[in-house]
Design a protein around this motif. Structure first.
Motif, PDB file in Angstrom:
ATOM      1  N   HIS A  85      38.977  46.678  36.794  1.00 40.78           N
ATOM      2  CA  HIS A  85      39.423  45.640  35.846  1.00 40.78           C
ATOM      3  C   HIS A  85      40.534  46.174  34.951  1.00 40.78           C
ATOM      4  N   HIS A  86      40.348  47.386  34.476  1.00 39.46           N
ATOM      5  CA  HIS A  86      41.350  47.970  33.589  1.00 39.46           C
ATOM      6  C   HIS A  86      42.673  48.187  34.326  1.00 39.46           C
ATOM      7  N   LEU A  87      42.603  48.587  35.576  1.00 39.19           N
ATOM      8  CA  LEU A  87      43.822  48.801  36.348  1.00 39.19           C
ATOM      9  C   LEU A  87      44.570  47.493  36.592  1.00 39.19           C
ATOM     10  N   GLU A  88      43.846  46.408  36.856  1.00 42.50           N
ATOM     11  CA  GLU A  88      44.510  45.126  37.067  1.00 42.50           C
ATOM     12  C   GLU A  88      45.244  44.676  35.818  1.00 42.50           C
ATOM     13  N   ALA A  89      44.572  44.803  34.649  1.00 42.00           N
ATOM     14  CA  ALA A  89      45.228  44.403  33.399  1.00 42.00           C
ATOM     15  C   ALA A  89      46.438  45.284  33.100  1.00 42.00           C
ATOM     16  N   THR A  90      46.283  46.565  33.328  1.00 40.77           N
ATOM     17  CA  THR A  90      47.383  47.495  33.073  1.00 40.77           C
ATOM     18  C   THR A  90      48.554  47.237  34.008  1.00 40.77           C
ATOM     19  N   LYS A  91      48.268  46.840  35.234  1.00 38.17           N
ATOM     20  CA  LYS A  91      49.338  46.573  36.206  1.00 38.17           C
ATOM     21  C   LYS A  91      50.195  45.385  35.763  1.00 38.17           C
ATOM     22  N   VAL A  92      49.558  44.329  35.260  1.00 43.37           N
ATOM     23  CA  VAL A  92      50.299  43.161  34.777  1.00 43.37           C
ATOM     24  C   VAL A  92      51.201  43.551  33.614  1.00 43.37           C
ATOM     25  N   GLU A 118      56.660  44.948  31.229  1.00 44.03           N
ATOM     26  CA  GLU A 118      57.473  45.929  30.519  1.00 44.03           C
ATOM     27  C   GLU A 118      58.591  46.471  31.394  1.00 44.03           C
ATOM     28  N   LEU A 119      58.336  46.586  32.707  1.00 44.89           N
ATOM     29  CA  LEU A 119      59.359  47.087  33.619  1.00 44.89           C
ATOM     30  C   LEU A 119      60.537  46.129  33.720  1.00 44.89           C
ATOM     31  N   GLN A 120      60.272  44.803  33.753  1.00 45.55           N
ATOM     32  CA  GLN A 120      61.346  43.824  33.780  1.00 45.55           C
ATOM     33  C   GLN A 120      62.196  43.907  32.509  1.00 45.55           C
TER      34      GLN A 120
END
Length: 479
Positions: free
Chosen positions: A313-320, A325-327
């Motif tokens: 769950h934490h990885l999914e939220a962090t990925k979004v 931020e990358l854009q």
């Protein structure tokens, strides 16, 4: 001591019916001076030492056989005054003396059998008791007396054959005491040791403490072993007695081996029981440890499942968040890259210009000393430009660092966006300053070029007519 009258009647026993010859001097009483040997045509061809060993072996056979037969008829328990027993010790003393080396002492030469017998206690641990008892006897003063006492104690202990067997096996140690042709170094010694096993059927009760063993004279009485025709009829009885003794020796030897095997098996059973007990205890401990480890494994698996779900769950939220931020970073980075490329292009142009100026200065230095002075000034200016360029590079590095800070602050919160906007304003101001500085540098380069042309023209006007070709060269370089 030789029985001359009985010699003709005993020709069938292996002795010559003619004269008796004296052997060459040797250590043993039988094979040396006073010893008897059979006179035949083949005796002169044989080795004298081999003849001595054969004679001693035959005497040992007769002595041991006579002692066993007489002991069986006498009742087996013998004392020190028994004549066959005394003759046995004399024969054994002669056998041990055969081929003995002479030992040099401080006052005289020494030749005794106590040296090799004393060595037995180092090879056979059970012989330490006999050696200690012999040394503690108060009446013994000579090594020969100690050796005689040792033989008597070994016979009473029924270990003489075992002790001497350990001794003859160690030929490298015996070579220190005996010559290479000695009886104890050859096969005859092993045969005599094998014959001594039969003496284990005899029980001897010998008083060693009060007996004068130092001054006894060991002389073999051959009359005891020279048989008459009347004794031939008793051969069957002797054969029966010998077979009985052989059977008894075999049974005793077998019993001894079985006892040693039983004792070793008992020791092995005890060791196996101890090891089995230890293994059972270790098995119980291992089972308890396995149960504990299984419980811990189950608990850790449940915890691992929970941690895995939370992490997903934490990885999914962090990925979004990271994608957003990358854009943002890509848009901000595009403008900074354009500015950096422009500065880099200007730096490349400045570097090319500096290279051209250095080439011109090199040509002018080769012409005259005055031009060298002018070129030094130009080099000084160029160094200043390099310092300026270094400062610009540092500013560009600062821009990069600020860009990284902006990227990190964008990940933290929305409040950091305001600070980044301010930093972007500062960067724009610094960019304008850099542009102004670059314009100043271009203007200074133009001024330097003008000064260089002026100096070149003044130098050309002052030069002589002989240097007109140099004037053309300088003019081409300057313009």
């Amino acid at each position: 001591m030789s029985c001359a009258a009985a010699v003709p009647a005993q020709a069938e026993n292996g002795f010559c019916s003619g004269n008796w010859g004296w052997g060459r001097p040797a250590a043993s009483g039988l094979g040396g001076g006073g010893g008897l040997r059979p006179c035949s045509t083949s005796a002169a061809v044989k080795d004298p030492t081999a003849v001595e060993r054969a004679n001693l072996l035959n005497m040992a056979k007769l002595s041991i056989k006579g002692l066993i037969e007489s002991a069986l008829s006498f009742g087996r328990t013998l004392d020190s005054d028994y004549p066959p027993l005394q003759q046995f010790f004399v024969v054994m003393e002669h056998c041990l003396k055969h081929g003995l080396k002479v030992r040099k002492s401080f006052l005289s030469y020494n030749k005794t059998i106590w040296g090799p017998l004393e060595l037995v206690e180092k090879l056979y641990p059970e012989a330490e008791e006999i050696a200690a008892s012999v040394r503690d006897l108060p009446g013994l003063k000579t090594p020969l007396g100690r050796a005689r006492a040792w033989l008597r104690l070994a016979l009473m202990q029924k270990k003489m054959a075992d002790y001497l067997r350990c001794l003859i096996i160690q030929r490298d140690l015996l070579s220190e005491f005996y010559e290479y042709h000695a009886l104890m170094m050859e096969e005859e010694g092993a045969v005599i040791v094998g014959l001594l096993v039969g003496l284990n059927v005899i029980d001897a009760n010998l008083c060693v403490k009060g007996e004068d063993l130092d001054s006894q004279v060991g002389v073999i009485d051959f009359s005891v072993y020279l048989k008459s025709d009347d004794d031939i009829g008793g051969k069957e009885r002797n054969v029966q007695i010998a077979s009985i003794l052989d059977q008894k020796n075999y049974v005793e030897e077998l019993n001894r081996q079985l006892n040693s095997t039983v004792s070793s098996l008992h020791a092995r059973v005890d060791s196996l029981e101890k090891s089995n007990t230890k293994l059972i205890e270790e098995l119980a401990i291992a089972k308890n440890n396995i149960i504990k480890l299984q419980e811990e494994n189950h608990h850790l698996r449940s915890e691992n499942t929970l941690i895995l779900m939370k992490t997903q769950h934490h990885l999914e939220a962090t990925k979004v968040d990271v994608e957003a931020e990358l854009q943002t970073y890509k848009h901000s980075r595009q403008g900074l890259d354009e500015m950096y490329n422009e500065a880099r292009r200007q730096l490349r142009e400045e570097s090319q210009l500096r290279q051209d100026m250095e080439n011109e200065l090199v040509v002018q230095v080769s012409m005259k000393h005055e031009i060298e002075l002018a070129m030094k000034l130009l080099e000084k200016d160029i160094h200043e430009k390099q310092d300026t360029l270094i400062g610009l590079r540092q500013q560009l590095d600062e821009v990069k660092a600020i860009n990284m800070e902006m990227y990190q602050k964008l990940q933290v919160s929305e409040d950091a966006m305001k600070e980044k906007n301010e930093i972007i304003g500062r960067l724009e101001e610094k960019t304008n300053q850099i542009n102004a500085t670059m314009k100043q540098l271009e203007q200074s380069d133009k001024d330097l070029l003008t000064q260089t042309r002026t100096i070149a023209m003044s130098f050309v006007k002052c030069a002589s007519n002989e240097a007109q070709h140099q004037y053309k060269l300088v003019k081409d370089i300057s313009f």
